[in-house]
Scaffold this motif. Sequence first.
Motif, mmCIF file in Angstrom:
data_model
loop_
_atom_site.group_PDB
_atom_site.id
_atom_site.type_symbol
_atom_site.label_atom_id
_atom_site.label_comp_id
_atom_site.label_asym_id
_atom_site.label_seq_id
_atom_site.Cartn_x
_atom_site.Cartn_y
_atom_site.Cartn_z
ATOM 1 N N VAL A 144 0.855 -1.188 0.000
ATOM 2 C CA VAL A 144 0.000 0.000 0.000
ATOM 3 C C VAL A 144 0.889 1.236 0.000
ATOM 4 C CG1 VAL A 144 -1.754 1.327 1.226
ATOM 5 C CG2 VAL A 144 -1.858 -1.176 1.224
ATOM 6 N N VAL A 145 0.697 2.084 -1.000
ATOM 7 C CA VAL A 145 1.410 3.354 -1.113
ATOM 8 C C VAL A 145 0.438 4.473 -0.730
ATOM 9 C CG1 VAL A 145 2.542 4.960 -2.701
ATOM 10 C CG2 VAL A 145 2.933 2.505 -2.918
ATOM 11 N N MET A 146 0.701 5.116 0.385
ATOM 12 C CA MET A 146 -0.165 6.197 0.850
ATOM 13 C C MET A 146 0.424 7.548 0.481
ATOM 14 S SD MET A 146 -1.586 7.110 4.676
ATOM 15 C CE MET A 146 -0.398 8.446 4.898
ATOM 16 N N HIS A 147 -0.439 8.540 0.276
ATOM 17 C CA HIS A 147 0.020 9.916 0.086
ATOM 18 C C HIS A 147 0.524 10.445 1.420
ATOM 19 C CE1 HIS A 147 -0.504 14.341 0.035
ATOM 20 N NE2 HIS A 147 0.093 14.185 -1.134
ATOM 21 N N TRP A 148 1.757 10.907 1.418
ATOM 22 C CA TRP A 148 2.454 11.254 2.675
ATOM 23 C C TRP A 148 3.368 12.425 2.433
ATOM 24 C CZ3 TRP A 148 7.676 10.472 4.566
ATOM 25 C CH2 TRP A 148 7.820 10.364 5.959
ATOM 26 N N ARG A 149 3.343 13.375 3.355
ATOM 27 C CA ARG A 149 4.218 14.543 3.222
ATOM 28 C C ARG A 149 5.194 14.690 4.385
ATOM 29 N NH1 ARG A 149 0.881 19.714 0.663
ATOM 30 N NH2 ARG A 149 0.944 18.966 -1.504
ATOM 31 N N GLY A 150 5.222 13.728 5.273
ATOM 32 C CA GLY A 150 6.168 13.816 6.376
ATOM 33 C C GLY A 150 5.650 13.156 7.635
ATOM 34 N N PHE A 151 6.525 13.053 8.632
ATOM 35 C CA PHE A 151 6.201 12.364 9.872
ATOM 36 C C PHE A 151 5.142 13.117 10.679
ATOM 37 C CE2 PHE A 151 10.476 10.724 8.896
ATOM 38 C CZ PHE A 151 10.209 9.367 8.940
ATOM 39 N N SER A 152 4.583 12.410 11.663
ATOM 40 C CA SER A 152 3.446 12.915 12.423
ATOM 41 C C SER A 152 3.729 14.222 13.154
ATOM 42 C CB SER A 152 3.002 11.858 13.443
ATOM 43 O OG SER A 152 2.552 10.696 12.793
ATOM 44 N N GLN A 153 4.980 14.410 13.598
ATOM 45 C CA GLN A 153 5.292 15.582 14.404
ATOM 46 C C GLN A 153 4.992 16.897 13.688
ATOM 47 O OE1 GLN A 153 7.204 12.897 13.980
ATOM 48 N NE2 GLN A 153 8.697 12.616 15.628
ATOM 49 N N ASP A 154 5.150 16.926 12.365
ATOM 50 C CA ASP A 154 4.969 18.195 11.662
ATOM 51 C C ASP A 154 4.027 18.106 10.461
ATOM 52 O OD1 ASP A 154 6.589 16.711 10.024
ATOM 53 O OD2 ASP A 154 8.089 18.268 9.701
ATOM 54 N N MET A 155 3.226 17.035 10.384
ATOM 55 C CA MET A 155 2.427 16.886 9.169
ATOM 56 C C MET A 155 1.310 17.926 9.076
ATOM 57 S SD MET A 155 0.279 13.377 9.684
ATOM 58 C CE MET A 155 -0.791 13.025 11.067
ATOM 59 N N THR A 156 0.828 18.449 10.207
ATOM 60 C CA THR A 156 -0.250 19.433 10.151
ATOM 61 C C THR A 156 0.206 20.685 9.421
ATOM 62 O OG1 THR A 156 -1.203 18.575 12.194
ATOM 63 C CG2 THR A 156 -1.869 20.789 11.520
ATOM 64 N N SER A 157 1.460 21.078 9.600
ATOM 65 C CA SER A 157 1.978 22.282 8.934
ATOM 66 C C SER A 157 2.115 22.082 7.431
ATOM 67 C CB SER A 157 3.330 22.673 9.535
ATOM 68 O OG SER A 157 4.315 21.694 9.242
ATOM 69 N N ARG A 158 2.088 20.842 6.983
ATOM 70 C CA ARG A 158 2.234 20.538 5.554
ATOM 71 C C ARG A 158 0.891 20.443 4.834
ATOM 72 N NH1 ARG A 158 7.593 18.245 4.746
ATOM 73 N NH2 ARG A 158 8.635 18.013 6.761
ATOM 74 N N ALA A 159 -0.195 20.698 5.538
ATOM 75 C CA ALA A 159 -1.538 20.591 4.954
ATOM 76 C C ALA A 159 -1.898 21.864 4.198
ATOM 77 C CB ALA A 159 -2.555 20.302 6.044
ATOM 78 N N VAL A 160 -1.096 22.201 3.194
ATOM 79 C CA VAL A 160 -1.287 23.406 2.401
ATOM 80 C C VAL A 160 -1.409 22.995 0.935
ATOM 81 C CG1 VAL A 160 -0.324 25.632 1.727
ATOM 82 C CG2 VAL A 160 0.062 24.761 4.047
ATOM 83 N N TYR A 161 -2.546 23.309 0.328
ATOM 84 C CA TYR A 161 -2.815 22.890 -1.051
ATOM 85 C C TYR A 161 -3.492 24.023 -1.814
ATOM 86 C CZ TYR A 161 -2.259 18.224 0.990
ATOM 87 O OH TYR A 161 -1.782 17.106 1.662
ATOM 88 N N GLY A 162 -3.186 24.093 -3.101
ATOM 89 C CA GLY A 162 -3.955 24.941 -3.983
ATOM 90 C C GLY A 162 -5.162 24.181 -4.507
ATOM 91 N N ASP A 163 -4.910 22.981 -4.995
ATOM 92 C CA ASP A 163 -5.958 22.064 -5.466
ATOM 93 C C ASP A 163 -5.629 20.702 -4.894
ATOM 94 O OD1 ASP A 163 -7.487 20.185 -6.878
ATOM 95 O OD2 ASP A 163 -7.450 21.356 -8.732
ATOM 96 N N VAL A 164 -6.264 20.338 -3.781
ATOM 97 C CA VAL A 164 -5.848 19.141 -3.052
ATOM 98 C C VAL A 164 -5.989 17.879 -3.890
ATOM 99 C CG1 VAL A 164 -8.104 18.761 -1.935
ATOM 100 C CG2 VAL A 164 -6.004 17.903 -0.851
ATOM 101 N N VAL A 165 -7.038 17.773 -4.676
ATOM 102 C CA VAL A 165 -7.231 16.555 -5.466
ATOM 103 C C VAL A 165 -6.136 16.424 -6.516
ATOM 104 C CG1 VAL A 165 -8.793 15.298 -7.003
ATOM 105 C CG2 VAL A 165 -9.714 16.546 -5.026
ATOM 106 N N ALA A 166 -5.884 17.488 -7.261
ATOM 107 C CA ALA A 166 -4.861 17.435 -8.303
ATOM 108 C C ALA A 166 -3.478 17.183 -7.709
ATOM 109 C CB ALA A 166 -4.860 18.748 -9.088
ATOM 110 N N GLU A 167 -3.189 17.799 -6.560
ATOM 111 C CA GLU A 167 -1.860 17.637 -5.968
ATOM 112 C C GLU A 167 -1.663 16.242 -5.389
ATOM 113 O OE1 GLU A 167 -0.595 21.068 -3.530
ATOM 114 O OE2 GLU A 167 -2.130 22.201 -4.624
ATOM 115 N N VAL A 168 -2.686 15.708 -4.736
ATOM 116 C CA VAL A 168 -2.568 14.354 -4.194
ATOM 117 C C VAL A 168 -2.446 13.339 -5.330
ATOM 118 C CG1 VAL A 168 -3.801 12.540 -2.928
ATOM 119 C CG2 VAL A 168 -3.672 14.851 -1.983
ATOM 120 N N VAL A 169 -3.227 13.513 -6.386
ATOM 121 C CA VAL A 169 -3.117 12.612 -7.532
ATOM 122 C C VAL A 169 -1.712 12.668 -8.121
ATOM 123 C CG1 VAL A 169 -3.875 12.247 -9.921
ATOM 124 C CG2 VAL A 169 -5.576 12.568 -8.109
ATOM 125 N N ALA A 170 -1.178 13.866 -8.299
ATOM 126 C CA ALA A 170 0.153 13.996 -8.895
ATOM 127 C C ALA A 170 1.229 13.402 -7.997
ATOM 128 C CB ALA A 170 0.449 15.478 -9.160
#
Length: 287
Positions: free
Chosen positions: A141-167
């Motif tokens: 299973v390959v999950m969309h991930w932007r970093g470890f739990s300690q700082d992942m909330t700060s990485r929740a920045v998207y212009g178009d979340v669907v397009a960015e997660v897909v890419a």
Amino acid sequence: MSTLCARGTVEGLPDWGRCAVMGVVNVTPDSFSDGGRWFDTTAAVKHGLGLAAGGADLVDVGGESTRPGASRVEEDEELRRVVPVVRELTAEGVMVSVDTMRASVAEQAVAAGASLVNDVSGGLADPAMVPVVAAAGVPFVVMHWRGFSQDMTSRAVYGDVVAEVVAELRARMDAVIAGGIRPECLVLDPGLGFAKQAEHDLALLAHQAQLRALGRPLLIAASRKRFLGHVLAGEGSPPPPARERDAATAAVSAIAAIQGAWAVRVHEVRATADAVRVARAVEGAAL
């Protein structure tokens, strides 16, 4: 094309003919959802057997909390928590997946009988993960991930979340295939709650078809997550505790199943097992 046709199959795993149900066993003292109820090996095995009896097609065993802000556990401790539970559950005939970001844990869990490796980092946290899974030949299973739990909330920045997660998922999928994992063994997970706010999670659920267009089966893991708490609370009210979000989880499971998810990952199995079977009956009636 019907969602039944679009759902897809995973090499090495059964074709259940509907959205599968993955039950969760957190062998941790600090899970956001159950507060360490299954931290003891005996309790964890008993719980896993109960999930299977209640309708889980797979049981996902994890020894490291990935809730926002959680710290990592030591490798030896994660192995101590996970491997005996995997071994005992598989000895009882339960199909087990292992939820880990460490290649060593994945390798030993597969040796103990695990059929699937579920890595929330998609192989990014440990460079040895992709070679280990490729050598084992098990589904991944390959999950969309932007970093470890300690700082992942700060990485929740998207212009178009669907397009960015897909890419970002497409790029990660290409990387693990280049690393030797066969495409037929891959499952994709949009990573609800991981570096995402409630509006991001809802948008991803609403646009599952764009995720399915990546060409691999989807795992939807919404169970008891924060965005459900926000939806249930309404404006100006505190969210209900995690364990009071199971009805909402079952609702998401039904929606995900109708939209073509390969599997849903949940803490409370019975209601979701019913939900996906109703979804399959509706799906069949539409053919």
